[in-house]
Design a protein around this motif. Sequence first.
Motif: not given
Length: 93
Positions: A38-43, A47-48, A29-33
């Motif tokens: 990272k995706q929120a920042i990149n996009q 991100p969904f 779960t830590t990796t998923a968070i």
Amino acid sequence: MATAVLQTRVDSALKKQADSFFASLGMDTTTAIRLFLKQAINQNRIPFDIVPPQQEEFSAETMAAMEEARNVSRDKKPRSFSSAKDLLEDCFN
């Protein structure tokens, strides 16, 4: 790179479900968070799509409004108006 602790509280049943789901994907779960952040920042956005859990609780009119809002937010060339009066005229004509 220095690290920081990010701590949040969630319902224990939700945590168990998340742990199980992410384990089935081969991650914790830590990796998923971390991926989410990272995706929120990149996009530069969440991100969904955020979808209500039980859409039948919403009226057809509300669902149509939510779909329209999604479409407007994705429009590359949104319409613009020079005044509120012009906007209202466009909406009601």
